[in-house]
Design an enzyme around this catalytic site. Sequence first.
Site, PDB file in Angstrom:
ATOM      1  N   LEU A   1       1.719  35.294  -0.811  1.00 48.95           N
ATOM      2  CA  LEU A   1       1.785  36.713  -0.440  1.00 48.95           C
ATOM      3  C   LEU A   1       0.359  37.232  -0.361  1.00 48.95           C
ATOM      4  O   LEU A   1      -0.403  37.042  -1.301  1.00 48.95           O
ATOM      5  CB  LEU A   1       2.537  37.419  -1.583  1.00 48.95           C
ATOM      6  CG  LEU A   1       2.849  38.882  -1.465  1.00 48.95           C
ATOM      7  CD1 LEU A   1       3.940  39.073  -0.422  1.00 48.95           C
ATOM      8  CD2 LEU A   1       3.358  39.399  -2.818  1.00 48.95           C
ATOM      9  N   HIS A   2      -0.024  37.872   0.739  1.00 51.59           N
ATOM     10  CA  HIS A   2      -1.365  38.473   0.759  1.00 51.59           C
ATOM     11  C   HIS A   2      -1.544  39.596   1.778  1.00 51.59           C
ATOM     12  O   HIS A   2      -2.591  40.238   1.807  1.00 51.59           O
ATOM     13  CB  HIS A   2      -2.442  37.410   1.026  1.00 51.59           C
ATOM     14  CG  HIS A   2      -2.507  36.984   2.458  1.00 51.59           C
ATOM     15  ND1 HIS A   2      -1.685  36.043   2.989  1.00 51.59           N
ATOM     16  CD2 HIS A   2      -3.298  37.402   3.482  1.00 51.59           C
ATOM     17  CE1 HIS A   2      -1.957  35.872   4.265  1.00 51.59           C
ATOM     18  NE2 HIS A   2      -2.938  36.695   4.596  1.00 51.59           N
TER      19      HIS A   2
END
Length: 380
Positions: free
Chosen positions: A217-218
């Site tokens: 996730l980013h």
Amino acid sequence: LKLLTIIGARPQIIKSGAISRAIQNKYSHLVNEVIVHTGQHYDPQMSAVFFEELGLPEPDYNLQVGSGKHGVQTAKMIVGIEEVIDVEKPDYLLIYGDTNSTLAGALAAAKLHVPIVHIEAGLRSFNKQMPEEINRILSDHVSTYLFPPTETGYENLLNEGFHPDTLPPYTADNPGIFRVGDVMYDNSLYFSNVAAERSTILEREQLEPGAYVLATLHRNTNTDDAARLNAIFSALQSLATTYAAKLVMPLHPRTRKQMAALLEPALYQAISSTPAIILLPPVSFLDMIRLEQHASLIITDSGGVQKEAYFFKKNCLILRAETEWVEIVAAGAARLCDANTERILEGFLAYSQTREGTFPLLYGHGQAAQSIIDILTRAV
Ligand code: UD1
Ligand code: UDP
């Protein structure tokens, strides 16, 4: 032929390996590649690790711009790249993807009339809230050579008025579009056996092949929005507790910071103390590939990881409302779950019964980088 390559973010460092390898293989006598690292990513695990592990040529310049607001970061890059162009006088400037480093390279080169080669052109999310959408549209429209990795990317360019059959000499006003496939597919083929031989991540983290979910996730839309970040992590927490899934998450530094700042304290505490959730620092590319190869399912908002899931024939839950890689969703191999807790859990249940969808070849034949260098060397 002098090629000035701009890299800066983790995926660009990895992608550039495919082109540098193609140059070394066949054209080292003809092509001089000068590499500029903008310094957008700088932690050793976000940058240096890839040069060391993948044997990439070290950058000739590092502009060390670091993190910052979009304007400041992009402006510093433009200043630095302009200076390098003045010194190096390249025949082409090569940019990858859609980061701020991509746009800075495009703007600096366009004004100095250096022809731009855009690898991963044509991708669109049709969501101009994304900084990447702005970066890629602007970069495409000043490029001379455009290399869309997919048919959809090619069609998007035609829909924006690019001409399908221009003839050389190519210029920014008469750009050439070439469908050669995706350099990341080249890389995943090239490194998959190497990862199997050299990566020890499964042993280090005591992971059974096929018995864990890999998640990353980013995206700023997920990490910087408290409601979305909490919705995603509560789904992940439920997977670990209600559904007894083991989860492995190599965390982007941005995500690690925002989890501490934005997650509800009880959820943060639960995530940090659930043994079935393994939070790791960013991992090397070979470790990442090995994790992907043996995951039961991949959950991500990363563009690169969505596609690698597909390359390794894994189902993928995409933590976004839309994707540029529409073909993997059309093939039934991936689902768009947005930051919606129920949709993530539904997707997990659907994909945990059996592997779904088909995995036709959509990203070329593993020769994209070689074809790109063939085309560029033919042109001079
Ligand atoms: C950038 C790209 C994104 C790409 C991603 C790949 C833009 C606008 N975004 O997002 O398209 O998918 O790279 O990973 O170019 N940070 C560190 N150490 C680092 C780098 C970053 O701690 O080495 C932290 C900093 O707090 C920084 C934040 O991460 O402010 C965001 O970094 P930035 O490069 O601005 O964007 P990414 O989210 O990495
Ligand atoms: N990657 C990696 N280590 C990690 C996470 C990702 O090597 O801990 C690799 C991944 O295999 C892929 C690329 O980085 O090749 C994707 O980069 P990222 O997710 O940062 O950005 P995006 O592709 O979304 O731009």
